[in-house]
Design an enzyme around this catalytic site. Structure first.
Site, PDB file in Angstrom:
ATOM      1  N   ASP A   1       5.469  11.919  27.203  1.00 26.09           N
ATOM      2  CA  ASP A   1       4.504  10.929  27.845  1.00 26.09           C
ATOM      3  C   ASP A   1       4.869  10.691  29.363  1.00 26.09           C
ATOM      4  OD1 ASP A   1       2.135   9.181  27.989  1.00 26.09           O
ATOM      5  OD2 ASP A   1       3.471   7.594  27.197  1.00 26.09           O
TER       6      ASP A   1
ATOM      7  N   GLY B   1       0.844  -0.776  25.111  1.00 26.81           N
ATOM      8  CA  GLY B   1       0.664  -0.494  23.592  1.00 26.81           C
ATOM      9  C   GLY B   1       1.634  -1.051  22.426  1.00 26.81           C
TER      10      GLY B   1
END
Length: 510
Positions: free
Chosen positions: A355, A240
């Site tokens: 993450d 992303g």
């Protein structure tokens, strides 16, 4: 005489080391009432110290006070206040000898402390503004989930300009009030005050404390040369944020070049976070950030190159996974645990990666693991929680964090538990979701409810292990089971995980 006065001052500062900012402010105000020399300057210092105390009270309830970037200036402020108190008490001496020997030096020191306190009067309103803006943006994103990043940035920019104007006018007003009854300020003093108020960008940079000073700054032409003009042949990954290329520097060193996509909503934020976080993290299981490049809309980071790419690519490839015996897998597991334990205990603060997943674990030529991608990282006070916008990767994200928005270091523990199951089972989380065709959490997320027989079915059939290694696998399954518990309070800390893994390895090693 000067030497002995200096020694006494150092001793007094040492004696005040345990007094907090509020206590020092009260002592400064009381001491300023009875000074005999430099009375006007000392009383001005006392008034500004009282203003600092009022600002600190406003900051105490903010989330930013849990971050190291905010705590560092507060700690430096306490040192300045200690120095101010020692100087004010030294002004109680009005003897001719003291005036002759120390008068000029004392005035210079008072002026220096006064400038430092003025700086904090400008800094803390800015910190409060940043906290208010983050809270406002979080509430806006919850109320209007379809609101674009561009619109929120535009609104934040408008508020920033409004705050600058308000802060400038208030600071200049305060300057005029302080100058009542005094001689008109010199032109250079007025210019200096306006410069301090208007240079908001400089204050923002100063909060970071010069992070990234050891990084190399690459030109865009050097990046182009290293990647053959961002050739597709050099492309090794994407996400992303943008794209990752393999590069070759002029000295022959292989590097990984992360190019943030200018159209990505997360790119600029992740770039700033990584620049701030990684240079201060020196650990064998944390990726090394070598440098950066900023030119126009180009934001580029340069890392050490990891030839075996990410752990997810190894697990997904059956041929490569078959070569990954249990000894290597246990080595990777322990390396990830060590890296996370370091993050959570780094510099008396807790860095939450937010993450942790197999694609964010990179492997060098000897299959040594390193944690990468700190774009979502947060800094918290140890053993605390913070309410933040929920971000991360589905399947690896802590379900309690997803449900409430409250995050702690236990969110990384949950992600580690999922990765541990992936290493043991030889299956990535997404393979469960594809097989089931559903958005429900995959089986490892419910592992704390499984019995021993069901857990054994999760073990990778490609693993050929002996009796002692099988015992180690069962111990690691038990650790993973604890890590993915639905409630954060029932999960171990990463330091406890490291201890459990070490005990398991020693107990069964022959």
């Amino acid at each position: 005489m000067a030497l002995w006065s200096g020694v006494g001052q150092v001793a007094n500062i040492a004696q005040l080391a345990g007094v907090d900012a509020y206590g020092l402010i009260s002592m400064i105000v009381e001491a300023a009432k009875t000074v005999k020399r430099n009375r006007e300057t000392c009383q001005l210092l006392a008034r500004r110290a009282r203003m600092i105390g009022d600002l600190l009270q406003q900051l105490e309830g903010t989330q930013l006070m849990h971050h190291m970037e905010t705590r560092n200036p507060v700690e430096q402020l306490e040192e300045t206040l200690r120095h101010a108190y020692v100087l004010i008490t030294s002004c109680h001496d009005s003897s001719y000898l003291h005036s002759f020997c120390m008068g000029g030096k004392q005035a210079d020191q008072l002026r220096e402390v006064q400038n430092e306190i003025t700086f904090y009067l400008q800094l803390f309103p800015l910190v409060s503004f940043v906290d208010n803006t983050r809270t406002w943006e979080r509430l806006l994103s919850r109320a209007c989930p379809l609101c674009t990043r561009e619109s929120t940035d535009a609104l934040c920019a408008a508020r920033h300009v409004e705050h600058e104007d308000r802060l400038r006018s208030e600071a200049l007003k305060a300057t005029k009030i302080e100058n009542l009854g005094r001689h008109p300020p010199l032109k250079s003093d007025k210019e200096q005050m306006e410069g301090q108020v208007m240079n908001m960008g400089g204050l923002v940079n100063l909060i970071g404390g010069g992070k990234g000073a050891e990084l190399s700054c690459f030109s865009f032409s050097q990046i182009l040369a290293a990647t053959d003009n961002f050739s597709e042949k050099k492309l090794v990954g994407n996400g992303g944020f943008g794209y990752v290329y393999k590069g070759n520097l002029i000295n022959g060193r292989n590097v990984a070049i992360k190019r943030f996509d200018a159209c990505s909503c997360q790119g600029p934020d992740e770039f700033r976070t990584e620049i701030n976080a990684i240079p201060n993290l020196r650990h064998k299981n944390i990726i090394d950030l070598l440098g950066y490049c900023v030119q126009g809309e180009e934001n580029i980071l340069v890392y050490e190159y990891m030839p075996n790419k990410c752990l997810a690519s190894i697990i997904a490839d059956e041929t490569k996974r078959e070569l990954l015996n249990w000894s290597k897998r246990l080595q990777i597991i322990k390396a990830i645990a060590d890296g996370l334990a370091f993050l959570h205990g780094h510099s008396q603060m807790c860095i939450v990666h937010r993450d942790i997943k197999a694609s964010n674990i990179l492997l060098d030529h000897e299959m040594n693991a390193k944690i990468t991608d700190f774009g979502l990282a947060l800094m918290l006070t140890p053993n605390t929680t913070a309410e933040v916008v929920v971000m991360g990767t589905y399947g690896y994200a802590d379900p309690e964090y997803v449900a409430t928005g409250n995050i702690s270091e236990k969110a990384d523990v949950y992600g580690f538990g999922i990765v541990l199951f992936e290493i043991i089972s030889g299956r990535l989380i997404r393979s469960y979701m594809k097989a089931e065709g559903t958005r429900k959490l995959p089986p490892p997320a419910y592992a704390h409810k499984y019995d021993r027989k069901k857990l054994l079915k999760l073990v990778d059939p490609l693993l050929c292990v002996n009796k002692h290694e099988w015992a180690q696998i069962l111990e690691c399954v038990r650790v993973a089971q604890l890590c993915v518990h639905h409630f954060a309070k029932h999960r171990p800390t990463m330091s406890e995980v490291v201890t459990m893994l070490g005990v398991a390895q020693r107990a069964h090693a022959k």
